[in-house]
Enzyme design. Structure first.
Site, PDB file in Angstrom:
ATOM      1  N   HIS A   2      60.579  43.526  33.140  1.00 48.34           N
ATOM      2  CA  HIS A   2      61.777  44.309  32.814  1.00 48.34           C
ATOM      3  C   HIS A   2      61.979  45.498  33.737  1.00 48.34           C
ATOM      4  CE1 HIS A   2      58.860  46.558  30.178  1.00 48.34           C
ATOM      5  NE2 HIS A   2      59.575  47.593  30.588  1.00 48.34           N
ATOM      6  N   ASP A  46      57.038  38.856  30.325  1.00 48.71           N
ATOM      7  CA  ASP A  46      57.340  40.201  30.821  1.00 48.71           C
ATOM      8  C   ASP A  46      56.377  40.616  31.931  1.00 48.71           C
ATOM      9  OD1 ASP A  46      58.575  42.605  31.144  1.00 48.71           O
ATOM     10  OD2 ASP A  46      57.997  43.457  29.215  1.00 48.71           O
ATOM     11  N   SER A  80      56.311  51.167  32.065  1.00 53.13           N
ATOM     12  CA  SER A  80      56.015  49.744  31.959  1.00 53.13           C
ATOM     13  C   SER A  80      55.433  49.256  33.268  1.00 53.13           C
ATOM     14  CB  SER A  80      57.285  48.963  31.641  1.00 53.13           C
ATOM     15  OG  SER A  80      57.705  49.238  30.342  1.00 53.13           O
TER      16      SER A  80
END
Length: 467
Positions: A65, A96, A175
């Protein structure tokens, strides 16, 4: 109920010594965000900041992402001003995860590639490493592994994979940051956190990372196995008696994916690769009791697993092939949006992305996503968007996100089929029937000619975008 949110960076809470700070990098990504309600419009450009970690073969591992739909990516080392251009080489939106490649190998001077270990258990101490928003120095937070269980990944609403819960504080901005054990080996990648909670975060575990890395060894992403077959727990005693179960093992198949030719309705799966499946769908693993999908998710597309099944009250063994079965209404990533304008009405393939953007306002749309599956007759749904370009040709027609069923009596198989029927029809009228028991009737020639007026009125470049 607490809502899961994506996270992009780690807050600065504590710094540790001897951590592999020369292994973690800062990522700058310029991504395009498509407009699902107005697919003919240009995508919005957004800048993201995330983290990544250097692994073997000069690869940078990060979150999907962070770089999905990326048009330009740069990577920077700690305390260095120079940014190096990178490209997304592999991406798994299911898990992801993504791999970045940097052409200039000088980037990797004075860096260390970290190892990945699947040796992780509850109560292990871990450290999350990444970059805070607005900062150029690495941030670290410490915590322990609290749970290892199956969880829905926020980035992909349809994904349900093994996840590790940690209590290290993770906040907006990092992230893709590495989570390491006491030996500085990667046990996971920072992924998401629980909103309105104290230090409850989730990471993509190393076993999922390794499955992704094994997948890309052949130079392409096949993905994780996925099936639309529906499984039901068997905990009710009457149901056990009905199917002749004499112990506490087995789960019931109540819906069979069109691609799962090995399975039948009312099959009871008793074991998978020799591991008994309890009535609540759990098996034993090195991480404790987990969902039996664990045995499927760690395999590659095309691999064969063994299922012990009770069919018609007789035990049989079935060889099941791991496959990816695309749903009728998928969730899309990294794609140009398709659309088609006919008579000022705007049509597009129906995806979960549209449903989310529409807020699933139509009851029928809301039900379709849960109940409809692919058939031999239909592989993709087509939707009339809630937006229309008003014109005399479409006077009296008002869209409420209707789903196309037939055109001139022909059942619509997919979006290309829909467009082709309208493009090639010789009929005087085009009659579009919808799942909602409604229809649109337009004169074929007039509807096609109307686009020239509509184009100038609404400043459109084309009546379509097709893949």
């Amino acid at each position: 109920m607490k809502k899961l949110l994506l996270i992009l960076t780690l807050s600065i809470l504590s710094f540790a010594t001897n951590l592999p700070t020369n292994s973690v990098v800062k990522i700058f990504a310029t991504v395009s965000s498509p407009n699902y309600l107005e697919p003919w419009e240009n995508s919005t450009i957004i800048d993201f900041i995330g983290s990544g970690v250097i692994i073997k073969d000069n690869q940078i591992l990060t979150s999907a992402h962070v770089v999905n739909n990326a048009k330009f990516v740069e990577v920077q080392k700690e305390n260095e001003s120079k940014k190096y251009e990178a490209r997304v080489k592999y991406i798994s939106n299911q898990a992801d995860l993504a791999i970045l490649e940097i052409k200039d190998k000088n980037f990797f001077e004075n860096t260390t590639a970290l190892e990945i270990t699947e040796d992780v258990k509850i109560k292990d101490s871990v450290t999350a490493i990444g970059y805070p928003i607005g900062g150029n120095t690495i941030s670290t937070t410490n915590g322990i592994v609290s749970r290892i269980e199956y969880k829905s990944y926020v980035w992909n609403p349809s994904a349900n994979l093994l996840a590790i819960q940690i209590d290290a504080a993770i906040n907006s901005g990092n992230s893709g940051g590495a989570v390491v054990n006491k030996d500085n080996k990667i046990v996971g990648i920072a992924m998401m956190k629980l909103n309105k909670s104290d230090n409850i975060s989730y990471i993509v575990p190393s076993i999922v990372i390794n499955t992704f890395l094994n997948d890309i060894k052949d130079g392409k992403v096949d993905g994780f196995g996925s099936t639309r077959t529906v499984i039901q727990d068997i905990e009710n005693e009457s149901m056990k008696e009905y199917f002749g179960l004499k112990d506490d093992f087995g789960v019931l198949i109540t819906g069979v994916d069109i691609d799962d030719i090995e399975l039948k309705l009312d099959d009871i799966i008793v074991s998978i690769n020799g591991k008994k499946i309890s009535n609540d769908g759990l098996i034993d693993s090195k991480y404790g009791k987990v969902n039996f999908n664990y045995e499927l998710d760690n395999k590659q597309i095309g691999e064969i697993i063994n299922l012990e099944i009770i069919r018609n009250k007789k035990k049989i063994n079935v060889d099941y092939k791991i496959k990816y079965s695309k749903p009728l209404i998928p969730y899309e990533f990294d794609t140009e949006l398709e659309y088609f304008v006919f008579g000022g009405l705007i049509f597009t393939p129906l995806t979960s992305n549209y449903l989310i953007n529409l807020g699933a306002k139509s009851n029928i749309v809301n039900s379709v996503i849960y109940k409809e599956e692919r058939t031999n007759e239909r592989t993709q749904r087509v939707i009339w968007l809630q937006k229309t370009f008003p014109n005399k040709i479409n006077r009296g027609y008002y869209s409420t996100a209707y789903i196309v069923n037939r055109v001139n009596g022909i059942t619509i198989k997919d979006f290309k089929h829909f467009v082709n029927i309208i493009d090639t029809t010789k009929d005087e009228y085009v009659v579009i029937e919808f799942l909602e028991s409604s229809k649109v009737v337009l004169k074929t020639k007039e509807a096609k000619i109307s686009f020239f007026e509509i184009k100038n009125t609404y400043y459109l470049n084309s009546d379509r975008r097709l893949k």
